[in-house]
Scaffold this motif. Structure first.
Motif, PDB file in Angstrom:
ATOM      1  N   ASP A  59       0.857  -1.195   0.000  1.00 35.52           N
ATOM      2  CA  ASP A  59       0.000   0.000   0.000  1.00 35.52           C
ATOM      3  C   ASP A  59       0.887   1.237   0.000  1.00 35.52           C
ATOM      4  O   ASP A  59       1.349   1.701   1.037  1.00 35.52           O
ATOM      5  CB  ASP A  59      -0.915  -0.009   1.215  1.00 35.52           C
ATOM      6  N   LYS A  60       1.135   1.759  -1.192  1.00 35.63           N
ATOM      7  CA  LYS A  60       2.066   2.891  -1.325  1.00 35.63           C
ATOM      8  C   LYS A  60       1.521   4.138  -0.643  1.00 35.63           C
ATOM      9  O   LYS A  60       2.283   4.961  -0.166  1.00 35.63           O
ATOM     10  CB  LYS A  60       2.422   3.118  -2.778  1.00 35.63           C
ATOM     11  N   TYR A  61       0.199   4.277  -0.564  1.00 37.73           N
ATOM     12  CA  TYR A  61      -0.378   5.464   0.074  1.00 37.73           C
ATOM     13  C   TYR A  61      -0.152   5.458   1.585  1.00 37.73           C
ATOM     14  O   TYR A  61       0.136   6.498   2.173  1.00 37.73           O
ATOM     15  CB  TYR A  61      -1.871   5.585  -0.266  1.00 37.73           C
ATOM     16  N   LYS A  62      -0.238   4.295   2.200  1.00 32.74           N
ATOM     17  CA  LYS A  62       0.061   4.197   3.639  1.00 32.74           C
ATOM     18  C   LYS A  62       1.533   4.479   3.897  1.00 32.74           C
ATOM     19  O   LYS A  62       1.886   5.137   4.867  1.00 32.74           O
ATOM     20  CB  LYS A  62      -0.310   2.820   4.182  1.00 32.74           C
ATOM     21  N   LEU A  63       2.387   3.965   3.014  1.00 32.54           N
ATOM     22  CA  LEU A  63       3.821   4.207   3.166  1.00 32.54           C
ATOM     23  C   LEU A  63       4.119   5.700   3.032  1.00 32.54           C
ATOM     24  O   LEU A  63       4.840   6.267   3.859  1.00 32.54           O
ATOM     25  CB  LEU A  63       4.618   3.412   2.132  1.00 32.54           C
ATOM     26  N   GLU A  64       3.547   6.340   2.016  1.00 29.97           N
ATOM     27  CA  GLU A  64       3.756   7.778   1.835  1.00 29.97           C
ATOM     28  C   GLU A  64       3.245   8.567   3.040  1.00 29.97           C
ATOM     29  O   GLU A  64       3.883   9.519   3.475  1.00 29.97           O
ATOM     30  CB  GLU A  64       3.069   8.259   0.562  1.00 29.97           C
ATOM     31  N   TYR A  65       2.102   8.165   3.587  1.00 30.64           N
ATOM     32  CA  TYR A  65       1.551   8.841   4.767  1.00 30.64           C
ATOM     33  C   TYR A  65       2.510   8.730   5.946  1.00 30.64           C
ATOM     34  O   TYR A  65       2.801   9.713   6.624  1.00 30.64           O
ATOM     35  CB  TYR A  65       0.187   8.249   5.137  1.00 30.64           C
ATOM     36  N   GLU A  66       3.005   7.520   6.208  1.00 30.82           N
ATOM     37  CA  GLU A  66       3.921   7.301   7.332  1.00 30.82           C
ATOM     38  C   GLU A  66       5.208   8.107   7.143  1.00 30.82           C
ATOM     39  O   GLU A  66       5.737   8.674   8.096  1.00 30.82           O
ATOM     40  CB  GLU A  66       4.241   5.818   7.498  1.00 30.82           C
ATOM     41  N   MET A  67       5.693   8.165   5.923  1.00 27.80           N
ATOM     42  CA  MET A  67       6.916   8.920   5.654  1.00 27.80           C
ATOM     43  C   MET A  67       6.674  10.417   5.859  1.00 27.80           C
ATOM     44  O   MET A  67       7.462  11.089   6.531  1.00 27.80           O
ATOM     45  CB  MET A  67       7.407   8.642   4.237  1.00 27.80           C
TER      46      MET A  67
END
Length: 75
Positions: A2-10
């Motif tokens: 889930d790239k969107y969750k990863l981007e959010y966490e970053m």
């Protein structure tokens, strides 16, 4: 993945893709290919990202959270 969750966490931690890729020794193009599903992250790469970002677990970002149901039938 889930790239969107990863981007959010970053983003919530103030981590840029450029900085993280440089620090974990991964090219940005390789990172983008992996996020798009063209190639897969290795276990070592996942662990490096989890450690770098400070996540408790890779679940939900790198692995789906599936719940299996066992069906019991009356005999």
């Amino acid at each position: 993945m889930d790239k969107y969750k990863l981007e959010y966490e970053m983003k919530s931690r103030g981590i840029t893709i450029e900085k993280m890729c440089a620090d974990i020794h991964m090219s940005r193009s390789a990172f983008y290919r992996k996020c798009k599903g063209i190639t897969q992250f290795t276990q070592g790469e996942i662990q490096s990202i989890v450690d770098y970002i400070g996540l408790d677990s890779p679940m939900g970002i790198f692995f789906g959270e599936k719940v299996s149901k066992k069906t019991l039938s009356a005999v």
